[in-house]
Design a protein around this motif. Structure first.
Motif, PDB file in Angstrom:
ATOM      1  N   THR A   9      53.247  40.686  48.320  1.00  0.00           N
ATOM      2  CA  THR A   9      54.139  40.659  47.159  1.00  0.00           C
ATOM      3  C   THR A   9      55.541  40.235  47.571  1.00  0.00           C
ATOM      4  O   THR A   9      56.170  39.400  46.910  1.00  0.00           O
ATOM      5  CB  THR A   9      54.171  42.040  46.475  1.00  0.00           C
ATOM      6  OG1 THR A   9      52.849  42.409  46.065  1.00  0.00           O
ATOM      7  CG2 THR A   9      55.083  42.023  45.266  1.00  0.00           C
ATOM      8  N   GLN A  44      43.984  40.940  41.949  1.00  0.00           N
ATOM      9  CA  GLN A  44      44.828  40.947  40.754  1.00  0.00           C
ATOM     10  C   GLN A  44      46.143  40.233  41.026  1.00  0.00           C
ATOM     11  O   GLN A  44      46.632  39.452  40.191  1.00  0.00           O
ATOM     12  CB  GLN A  44      45.083  42.377  40.293  1.00  0.00           C
ATOM     13  CG  GLN A  44      45.880  42.466  38.995  1.00  0.00           C
ATOM     14  CD  GLN A  44      46.058  43.906  38.525  1.00  0.00           C
ATOM     15  OE1 GLN A  44      45.605  44.838  39.154  1.00  0.00           O
ATOM     16  NE2 GLN A  44      46.739  44.073  37.405  1.00  0.00           N
ATOM     17  N   GLU A  91      47.659  36.841  39.235  1.00  0.00           N
ATOM     18  CA  GLU A  91      48.927  36.892  38.509  1.00  0.00           C
ATOM     19  C   GLU A  91      49.996  35.984  39.105  1.00  0.00           C
ATOM     20  O   GLU A  91      50.829  35.434  38.373  1.00  0.00           O
ATOM     21  CB  GLU A  91      49.451  38.336  38.489  1.00  0.00           C
ATOM     22  CG  GLU A  91      48.590  39.290  37.666  1.00  0.00           C
ATOM     23  CD  GLU A  91      49.033  40.735  37.799  1.00  0.00           C
ATOM     24  OE1 GLU A  91      49.898  41.014  38.673  1.00  0.00           O
ATOM     25  OE2 GLU A  91      48.528  41.580  37.046  1.00  0.00           O
ATOM     26  N   ARG A  92      49.980  35.801  40.443  1.00  0.00           N
ATOM     27  CA  ARG A  92      51.095  35.122  41.100  1.00  0.00           C
ATOM     28  C   ARG A  92      50.726  33.781  41.724  1.00  0.00           C
ATOM     29  O   ARG A  92      51.613  33.059  42.185  1.00  0.00           O
ATOM     30  CB  ARG A  92      51.662  36.040  42.193  1.00  0.00           C
ATOM     31  CG  ARG A  92      52.176  37.389  41.725  1.00  0.00           C
ATOM     32  CD  ARG A  92      53.494  37.256  40.961  1.00  0.00           C
ATOM     33  NE  ARG A  92      54.524  36.642  41.761  1.00  0.00           N
ATOM     34  CZ  ARG A  92      55.318  37.293  42.617  1.00  0.00           C
ATOM     35  NH1 ARG A  92      55.189  38.609  42.762  1.00  0.00           N
ATOM     36  NH2 ARG A  92      56.260  36.650  43.293  1.00  0.00           N
TER      37      ARG A  92
END
Length: 233
Positions: free
Chosen positions: A56, A89, A93-94
């Motif tokens: 992240t 996930q 999403e990214r």
């Protein structure tokens, strides 16, 4: 063909971003930047760094980069090596999607469910042209040995539903699930199972080739069996 992932510890996010832009510009719509946590934290990161937090933070840093240079005409596309639900996930999403390696068909179905219908899902799978069960499993176990003994892969195999005992000894079940062996028809049928479970792309790794020999005859057979016939190429 998707068949590789760059470890985030090998280069900083800014440099990965710059390299990705350069390759996207040089090879429009042909290059995909694959990113992954890899085998563990890099120098100075400490043993407590968590894969999800590290990925992240890396994506955050990439997305914060500003450049005065014009962007490539074709966008830079990136995907992630992802296995667990939270990492999948994050990939959905990214990034444009996920790539997996040494997973079973059930995992492909789970990954597609988590990613949703639109994200890219690539799966790399090992194949072995050997029909004798004893010989095939011996070669497959040798190939899998390093993966069955590395912490992050062991954790992945536990999530896939294999017991500690199966992982430790390389049971027939885990070997047969992670290396598709047999004749051409058997291997092709098993590879198609990943597509049926939701994979957009299956990268095939041919193992069991003698030193000095070429895998090309097997690639030709697989290409003839798997690629659509007819059309303009």
């Amino acid at each position: 063909m998707v068949n590789g992932i760059a470890q985030i510890w090998s280069r900083g996010a800014r440099w990965a971003y710059g390299a990705g832009l350069l390759l996207a510009d040089a090879y429009p719509d042909r290059h995909v930047l694959g990113l992954g946590f890899g085998g563990g934290p890099g120098p100075g990161q400490g043993p407590t760094v968590k894969p999800l937090a590290a990925m992240t933070a890396y994506l955050d840093e990439m997305d914060a980069v500003k450049t005065p240079n014009p962007l490539p005409k074709a966008p830079m596309r990136r995907i992630m090596a992802a296995y667990g639900p939270k990492m999948l996930q994050l990939a959905g999403e990214r990034t444009a999607g996920a790539q997996t390696y040494h997973v079973n068909v059930a995992h492909t179905a789970q990954a597609r469910e988590i990613l949703g219908p639109d994200a890219f899902l690539g799966v790399e799978h090992a194949v072995l042209f050997e029909s004798d069960p004893g010989k095939a499993r011996a070669i497959a176990r040798e190939h899998l040995h390093i993966y069955l003994n590395s912490p992050y892969n062991v954790a992945k195999f536990r999530r896939l539903g294999y017991s500690e005992e199966e992982i430790a000894r390389g049971s027939d079940r885990i070997v047969d699930d992670l290396v598709f062996w047999g004749d051409l028809d058997t291997i092709v049928e098993k590879l198609h199972a990943h597509v049926g479970a939701g994979a957009d792309h299956v990268a095939i790794q041919v193992i069991g080739i003698e030193p000095g020999a070429s895998a090309m005859p097997y690639w030709l057979m697989l290409g003839e069996a798997l690629l659509p016939r007819g059309g303009n190429g």
